[in-house]
Motif scaffolding. Sequence first.
Motif, PDB file in Angstrom:
ATOM      1  N   ASN A  25      -2.121  -1.494   0.046  1.00 52.62           N
ATOM      2  CA  ASN A  25      -1.560  -1.434  -1.187  1.00 52.62           C
ATOM      3  C   ASN A  25      -0.603  -2.760  -1.171  1.00 52.62           C
ATOM      4  O   ASN A  25      -0.396  -3.339  -2.191  1.00 52.62           O
ATOM      5  CB  ASN A  25      -0.306  -0.316  -0.775  1.00 52.62           C
ATOM      6  N   LYS A  26       0.138  -3.324  -0.137  1.00 52.32           N
ATOM      7  CA  LYS A  26       0.825  -4.544   0.060  1.00 52.32           C
ATOM      8  C   LYS A  26      -0.354  -5.514  -0.492  1.00 52.32           C
ATOM      9  O   LYS A  26      -0.103  -6.682  -1.344  1.00 52.32           O
ATOM     10  CB  LYS A  26       1.483  -5.003   1.218  1.00 52.32           C
ATOM     11  N   LEU A  27      -1.437  -5.677  -0.004  1.00 51.90           N
ATOM     12  CA  LEU A  27      -2.501  -6.689  -0.316  1.00 51.90           C
ATOM     13  C   LEU A  27      -2.989  -6.491  -1.915  1.00 51.90           C
ATOM     14  O   LEU A  27      -3.085  -7.427  -2.399  1.00 51.90           O
ATOM     15  CB  LEU A  27      -3.872  -6.315   0.421  1.00 51.90           C
ATOM     16  N   SER A  28      -2.845  -5.226  -2.195  1.00 49.00           N
ATOM     17  CA  SER A  28      -2.997  -4.905  -3.845  1.00 49.00           C
ATOM     18  C   SER A  28      -1.975  -5.754  -4.543  1.00 49.00           C
ATOM     19  O   SER A  28      -2.471  -6.587  -5.674  1.00 49.00           O
ATOM     20  CB  SER A  28      -3.316  -3.588  -4.399  1.00 49.00           C
ATOM     21  N   TRP A  64      -8.235  -0.228  -0.096  1.00 52.04           N
ATOM     22  CA  TRP A  64      -6.825   0.098  -0.823  1.00 52.04           C
ATOM     23  C   TRP A  64      -6.334  -1.099  -1.522  1.00 52.04           C
ATOM     24  O   TRP A  64      -5.828  -0.923  -2.651  1.00 52.04           O
ATOM     25  CB  TRP A  64      -5.656   0.417   0.233  1.00 52.04           C
ATOM     26  N   GLY A  65      -6.664  -2.268  -0.843  1.00 49.66           N
ATOM     27  CA  GLY A  65      -6.340  -3.495  -1.746  1.00 49.66           C
ATOM     28  C   GLY A  65      -6.746  -3.810  -3.159  1.00 49.66           C
ATOM     29  O   GLY A  65      -6.233  -4.307  -3.995  1.00 49.66           O
ATOM     30  N   VAL A  66      -8.097  -3.234  -3.121  1.00 54.20           N
ATOM     31  CA  VAL A  66      -8.619  -3.469  -4.263  1.00 54.20           C
ATOM     32  C   VAL A  66      -8.412  -1.963  -5.281  1.00 54.20           C
ATOM     33  O   VAL A  66      -8.007  -2.222  -6.352  1.00 54.20           O
ATOM     34  CB  VAL A  66     -10.293  -3.476  -4.392  1.00 54.20           C
ATOM     35  N   PHE A  67      -8.456  -1.008  -4.926  1.00 54.83           N
ATOM     36  CA  PHE A  67      -8.194   0.428  -5.460  1.00 54.83           C
ATOM     37  C   PHE A  67      -6.887   0.317  -6.161  1.00 54.83           C
ATOM     38  O   PHE A  67      -6.686   0.873  -7.184  1.00 54.83           O
ATOM     39  CB  PHE A  67      -8.220   1.446  -4.512  1.00 54.83           C
TER      40      PHE A  67
END
Length: 548
Positions: free
Chosen positions: A498-501, A288-291
């Motif tokens: 998501n926060k990582l993204s 999710w961090g990348v997507f």
Amino acid sequence: MSAPGSKHPKGLYYLFLAEMWERFGYYLMIGIFFLYMIDTQSGGLAMPKDQASDIYGTFIALVFLTPFIGGLLADRLLGYRLSITIGGVLMGLGYCGLALPGETFFFLSLALIIIGNGFFKANISTLLGNLYSEPQYLPQKDAGYNIFYMGINVGAFICNFVAAYLRNTYGWGFAFLAAGIGMFIGLIIFWVGNKTHSAYDIRKPAQPHDMPLWKVFGIVIVPAVVVGILSWVLIPGDVFGSDSTDAFIFGSIPIILFYVSLWARATAEDKKPIAALLSIFAVVIVFWGVFKQNGTALTTWAEYYTDRGLPEWLEKPAQSLGMVQTVDAAPTTVPDFDAAFRTRTDAEGKVITKQGVEPYLNNLPQEKWPQEDRPLSLISTELFQSINPFFVITLTPLVVAFWGFMRRRGKEPSTPAKMAWGLFITGLSTLVMVGAVWAGGNGQDKVSSLWLVGTYFVVTIGELCLSPMGLSLVSKVSPPRLTALLMGGWFIATSIGNKLSGILASMWDKYDDKSYFFWVNFAVTVSAALVLVLMLKWLRRIMEKPAV
């Protein structure tokens, strides 16, 4: 409940349509969210990209954190249908509230969407899983989730065309209002189909060894909120890049500890499936961090680095549909960009503006600039957000058919193996963007939109191997009385990813060579895929004896 001989329960189709319209509203809003925050020319919030990326990442993180609470309340107290209804109403009001000017309404509306999604998202996925609890439907559960996932993406595909038309023709507020209308349509469909899923809305009472609801709030929710607020207010400066990131990370600790304690207090029978799911949750954070950088880093690439010019034959049809942004070379008020599209801000954190040409022209050869009597017609940036859902819609039947083919030959990979492939393929998508950076001389020249199309094509294949499989895995493996709670855990992992993204995307301007930005994404994604591969045998043993 469904027609005799039907492969899928009838309720799937009502939940499909309800989720489609709910996701229409969400993805319409999220497709223009970043653009609205950085806009300085058409009534946006005039924020710098790093601040907008941070708010974007924090918002989509909290949107997927609140299903922990919503799943818990649905399991123990409210039931799924009432929770879904409460969530839909709050989200609809939140989308409509974004149409009102001013930062007060902006942040209040975001709060309503965050809370509403907590009641809606995990519970409609859990209700879908309950439809497949009957023996005749159980073998089709993965396929059912794939179909449901396609409904999500039908809404996500359509919405950006509506957003482009409304924001280009009438302004940001009308686009946000359309998101609210979509949400209310989805809620009406959900209740029209009530008789097809009401029998599966079964609350699961707490067992003697379960933590009481009041205790969960007392030692998990309240501490999480308090720790988050204190981290924002009391830490001098910041630890992880911004106050909101500090608040989110430290505030998440009590919730993470709760899930660890859930495993520690479980019966011997439940310990293994809970451990398996917690391990999966930890790994998919990276996906999710990348997507989820599609709304930030890839939107930035589409806005400033992609040739968005339309062929002459397509200009008039596109204009009639409101899909076109027109650009001329007349001096106007624009952000004070440097050569790498980095902005300067004033004491209040707003982007400093100056008189100049439209920023799109900064890295466009002057011979391609618009003439006085003929402005450039550009495709609206948010329409690139429809590429991913388009590929989900078109590729889902192929992926489902492929897994069916492999199953008939006795060679279908396990659900965790499919997810490992999804992570690896997602990593490959970032290499396409490395190629785009190389083709454009690191942003000196605009590149073909086909680079973004290619990236979305590859990442969509990875997504289809991972995201619907994760929902299915939670439904298959979790102890029945903890299904919604552990579905909430899936969304917490999504939240942290998501926060990582947002953290990764906020570093965009810090990379002089943009290829390094995408190489970092490649490295972390492939590393996560390798970790999941190492766990496959252990996960397979657990799945051989799923909880029922």
